[in-house]
Scaffold this motif. Structure first.
Motif, PDB file in Angstrom:
ATOM      1  N   PHE B   7      56.367  44.041  35.710  1.00 16.11           N
ATOM      2  CA  PHE B   7      55.133  43.298  35.463  1.00 16.11           C
ATOM      3  C   PHE B   7      55.164  42.681  34.059  1.00 16.11           C
ATOM      4  O   PHE B   7      54.927  41.493  33.869  1.00 16.11           O
ATOM      5  CB  PHE B   7      53.950  44.236  35.628  1.00 16.11           C
ATOM      6  N   HIS B   8      55.501  43.502  33.126  1.00 14.01           N
ATOM      7  CA  HIS B   8      55.649  42.978  31.768  1.00 14.01           C
ATOM      8  C   HIS B   8      57.060  42.454  31.585  1.00 14.01           C
ATOM      9  O   HIS B   8      58.033  43.190  31.698  1.00 14.01           O
ATOM     10  CB  HIS B   8      55.354  44.066  30.736  1.00 14.01           C
ATOM     11  N   HIS B   9      57.122  41.198  31.313  1.00 12.48           N
ATOM     12  CA  HIS B   9      58.418  40.539  31.256  1.00 12.48           C
ATOM     13  C   HIS B   9      59.277  41.078  30.120  1.00 12.48           C
ATOM     14  O   HIS B   9      60.471  41.270  30.255  1.00 12.48           O
ATOM     15  CB  HIS B   9      58.208  39.027  31.096  1.00 12.48           C
ATOM     16  N   GLY B  10      58.660  41.321  28.988  1.00 11.81           N
ATOM     17  CA  GLY B  10      59.384  41.908  27.874  1.00 11.81           C
ATOM     18  C   GLY B  10      59.818  40.893  26.842  1.00 11.81           C
ATOM     19  O   GLY B  10      59.650  41.098  25.642  1.00 11.81           O
ATOM     20  N   ARG B  14      60.360  34.258  24.335  1.00 11.21           N
ATOM     21  CA  ARG B  14      61.667  33.634  24.133  1.00 11.21           C
ATOM     22  C   ARG B  14      62.097  32.826  25.353  1.00 11.21           C
ATOM     23  O   ARG B  14      62.596  31.716  25.235  1.00 11.21           O
ATOM     24  CB  ARG B  14      62.712  34.725  23.811  1.00 11.21           C
ATOM     25  N   VAL B  15      61.887  33.414  26.536  1.00  7.71           N
ATOM     26  CA  VAL B  15      62.277  32.718  27.762  1.00  7.71           C
ATOM     27  C   VAL B  15      61.489  31.420  27.915  1.00  7.71           C
ATOM     28  O   VAL B  15      62.049  30.372  28.263  1.00  7.71           O
ATOM     29  CB  VAL B  15      62.078  33.629  28.993  1.00  7.71           C
ATOM     30  N   LEU B  16      60.200  31.479  27.642  1.00  2.04           N
ATOM     31  CA  LEU B  16      59.380  30.271  27.730  1.00  2.04           C
ATOM     32  C   LEU B  16      59.908  29.199  26.789  1.00  2.04           C
ATOM     33  O   LEU B  16      60.014  28.027  27.141  1.00  2.04           O
ATOM     34  CB  LEU B  16      57.918  30.597  27.392  1.00  2.04           C
ATOM     35  N   PHE B  17      60.240  29.621  25.590  1.00  4.10           N
ATOM     36  CA  PHE B  17      60.765  28.676  24.602  1.00  4.10           C
ATOM     37  C   PHE B  17      62.050  28.029  25.119  1.00  4.10           C
ATOM     38  O   PHE B  17      62.207  26.806  25.104  1.00  4.10           O
ATOM     39  CB  PHE B  17      61.028  29.399  23.283  1.00  4.10           C
ATOM     40  N   ASP B  18      62.978  28.857  25.592  1.00  2.00           N
ATOM     41  CA  ASP B  18      64.274  28.342  26.052  1.00  2.00           C
ATOM     42  C   ASP B  18      64.120  27.401  27.241  1.00  2.00           C
ATOM     43  O   ASP B  18      64.742  26.338  27.300  1.00  2.00           O
ATOM     44  CB  ASP B  18      65.201  29.512  26.421  1.00  2.00           C
ATOM     45  N   LYS B  39      56.782  28.414  35.918  1.00  2.00           N
ATOM     46  CA  LYS B  39      57.487  28.552  37.196  1.00  2.00           C
ATOM     47  C   LYS B  39      58.969  28.814  36.961  1.00  2.00           C
ATOM     48  O   LYS B  39      59.552  29.726  37.567  1.00  2.00           O
ATOM     49  CB  LYS B  39      57.296  27.275  38.021  1.00  2.00           C
ATOM     50  N   ALA B  40      59.570  28.019  36.071  1.00  2.00           N
ATOM     51  CA  ALA B  40      60.998  28.184  35.791  1.00  2.00           C
ATOM     52  C   ALA B  40      61.285  29.538  35.157  1.00  2.00           C
ATOM     53  O   ALA B  40      62.378  30.092  35.304  1.00  2.00           O
ATOM     54  CB  ALA B  40      61.489  27.054  34.892  1.00  2.00           C
ATOM     55  N   ALA B  41      60.299  30.064  34.439  1.00  3.96           N
ATOM     56  CA  ALA B  41      60.482  31.379  33.821  1.00  3.96           C
ATOM     57  C   ALA B  41      60.166  32.506  34.801  1.00  3.96           C
ATOM     58  O   ALA B  41      60.364  33.685  34.489  1.00  3.96           O
ATOM     59  CB  ALA B  41      59.603  31.494  32.577  1.00  3.96           C
ATOM     60  N   GLY B  42      59.673  32.159  35.969  1.00  6.25           N
ATOM     61  CA  GLY B  42      59.417  33.156  36.996  1.00  6.25           C
ATOM     62  C   GLY B  42      58.120  33.917  36.812  1.00  6.25           C
ATOM     63  O   GLY B  42      57.976  35.035  37.289  1.00  6.25           O
ATOM     64  N   VAL B  43      57.163  33.300  36.114  1.00  4.63           N
ATOM     65  CA  VAL B  43      55.865  33.952  35.937  1.00  4.63           C
ATOM     66  C   VAL B  43      54.763  33.024  36.442  1.00  4.63           C
ATOM     67  O   VAL B  43      55.016  31.869  36.760  1.00  4.63           O
ATOM     68  CB  VAL B  43      55.610  34.315  34.456  1.00  4.63           C
ATOM     69  N   SER B  44      53.570  33.542  36.498  1.00  5.12           N
ATOM     70  CA  SER B  44      52.470  32.723  36.995  1.00  5.12           C
ATOM     71  C   SER B  44      52.039  31.722  35.923  1.00  5.12           C
ATOM     72  O   SER B  44      52.362  31.858  34.749  1.00  5.12           O
ATOM     73  CB  SER B  44      51.292  33.597  37.384  1.00  5.12           C
ATOM     74  N   HIS B  45      51.259  30.727  36.353  1.00  6.27           N
ATOM     75  CA  HIS B  45      50.897  29.651  35.422  1.00  6.27           C
ATOM     76  C   HIS B  45      49.970  30.116  34.313  1.00  6.27           C
ATOM     77  O   HIS B  45      49.783  29.407  33.329  1.00  6.27           O
ATOM     78  CB  HIS B  45      50.272  28.482  36.191  1.00  6.27           C
ATOM     79  N   VAL B  49      49.809  31.681  28.276  1.00  7.92           N
ATOM     80  CA  VAL B  49      48.746  31.618  27.279  1.00  7.92           C
ATOM     81  C   VAL B  49      48.791  32.825  26.338  1.00  7.92           C
ATOM     82  O   VAL B  49      48.297  32.771  25.208  1.00  7.92           O
ATOM     83  CB  VAL B  49      47.359  31.524  27.972  1.00  7.92           C
ATOM     84  N   ASN B  50      49.379  33.917  26.780  1.00  4.52           N
ATOM     85  CA  ASN B  50      49.481  35.097  25.921  1.00  4.52           C
ATOM     86  C   ASN B  50      50.468  34.901  24.771  1.00  4.52           C
ATOM     87  O   ASN B  50      50.460  35.657  23.801  1.00  4.52           O
ATOM     88  CB  ASN B  50      49.904  36.305  26.758  1.00  4.52           C
ATOM     89  N   HIS B  51      51.326  33.902  24.889  1.00  2.00           N
ATOM     90  CA  HIS B  51      52.358  33.695  23.872  1.00  2.00           C
ATOM     91  C   HIS B  51      52.215  32.352  23.147  1.00  2.00           C
ATOM     92  O   HIS B  51      52.553  32.246  21.971  1.00  2.00           O
ATOM     93  CB  HIS B  51      53.733  33.795  24.524  1.00  2.00           C
ATOM     94  N   TYR B  52      51.737  31.355  23.859  1.00  2.00           N
ATOM     95  CA  TYR B  52      51.424  30.063  23.242  1.00  2.00           C
ATOM     96  C   TYR B  52      50.041  29.664  23.733  1.00  2.00           C
ATOM     97  O   TYR B  52      49.833  29.523  24.929  1.00  2.00           O
ATOM     98  CB  TYR B  52      52.462  29.009  23.626  1.00  2.00           C
TER      99      TYR B  52
END
Lengths: 197, 197
Positions: B7-10, B14-18, B39-45, B49-52
């Motif tokens: 559930f928590h990506h961890g 960083r993945v979102l940035f990349d 979507k590309a990071a495999g998380v919901s839309h 917002v928790n990171h950016y």
DNA sequence: GCTCTATATAGACACTGTCAATATAATGTC
DNA sequence: GACATTATATTGACAGTGTCTATATAGAGC
């Protein structure tokens, strides 16, 4: 007889253009949406497609008109000045700069590859004519130099464009202090002119 | 133990940035949407917002990283060269140019006032440091000249930025012929250097 | 065990551009 | 005049978008 609200607007293309330009000046290109423009023009959101095939076409038309206006302004200033060779390069450069600082959103639009079509033939044509003005002045001003006139023209246009573009991003100094962003802008043009003397 | 899909990506930030950077390079800033990146990071839309806090924050973070990389590259080239005064200005200018032609979409993002926050303190800080490199070189290279070092620095940076920006709009000549856009680009830098000699 | 915080999900809302189907106005042709 | 054709405008739909809310779960601290 023209009704108050005839089905056929009659001059919708012009109205769409004017409304879009007004919204560009006020809200930036992001404020120029097909639906917002249609609403402001008093027509439905599907009406504009008959005059501009999509948003890109509308913005490209506006960009083209701006280049036209800039060329007209340049020619007007050149004509007013006569054939005194020396300050003519400055005229072309400062006309570009003045335009950019006076209409920041219009200027930004001119170089937004994602918003307008830079392969549009009419757009390229008027850009070429502006470029020709620069080249003409340089071929008169620097006859026997190390670099060809195109290099001078590219360098000067690049410098002027880069300065305006970065200033519009808030770089170097705030825009508020002078509407024309003159002091440093004049300095770098003077510097360039000095190089040629 | 890491599950296949915890559930928590961890490392989502960083993945979102990349992912966002990859999409920027491939599709331009318009392809960097919160939903597509999520979507590309495999998380919901709603996860990003928790990171950016919004799209602007994500793009601003990317822009900041690009300026960081550019500064690092400039310093690396300067260090490699040593204290020979004369060609150091060219180094700063050509590093900027190379970056712009190698990563056109990244470069364009740096100056998209509608997409990133040009008042961001960290962003301004790294831009200032790049500007300082230019100023430092000019204060060594042109000690007793008519214009102050800031005017030279503004002029050169403007010229380089303007040239790259216009070339990325398809101006002057097509980009395809050389990955670095070198011939004319080198010429205008040489010209500028020649002015100082 | 418990609480608190960080993080992720899912749904909603108001926008957007663009397309298709439809309706009306204007124009050309007989 | 009547009729067909073209130009123009409306309406509704669709797939996107950013961002907000409420909700659910994971992990950390105690």
């Amino acid at each position: 007889m023209t009704q108050l609200k005839p089905f056929h607007h009659g001059d919708l293309k012009r109205v769409l253009f004017d409304v879009a330009l007004a919204r560009l000046d006020e809200h930036g290109a992001g404020g120029v949406t097909i639906r917002a423009v249609a609403k402001a023009a008093g027509v439905s959101h599907g009406a504009p497609v008959n005059h501009y095939k999509d948003r890109r076409a509308l913005l490209t038309a506006i960009a083209k008109a701006q280049f036209d206006a800039l060329l007209t302004e340049i020619d007007s200033r050149l004509e007013e000045l006569g054939e005194d060779c020396e300050p003519r390069i400055e005229i072309v450069a400062s006309a570009m700069m003045d335009f950019g600082f006076r209409y920041p959103h219009r200027y930004r639009l001119l170089w937004s590859a994602d918003l307008i079509d830079h392969t549009d033939a009419e757009l390229l044509s008027v850009m070429d004519r502006i470029y020709d003005r620069l080249c003409t002045e340089f071929s008169k001003a620097v006859p026997g130099r190390k670099f060809d006139k195109d290099t001078y023209a590219v360098a000067l246009w690049s410098m002027v464009h880069g300065y305006v573009d970065m200033r519009l991003s808030g770089m170097f100094e705030p825009l508020n202090d002078s509407i024309s962003g003159a002091p440093r802008g004049e300095a770098i043009i003077d510097m360039f002119k000095g190089f040629l003397a």
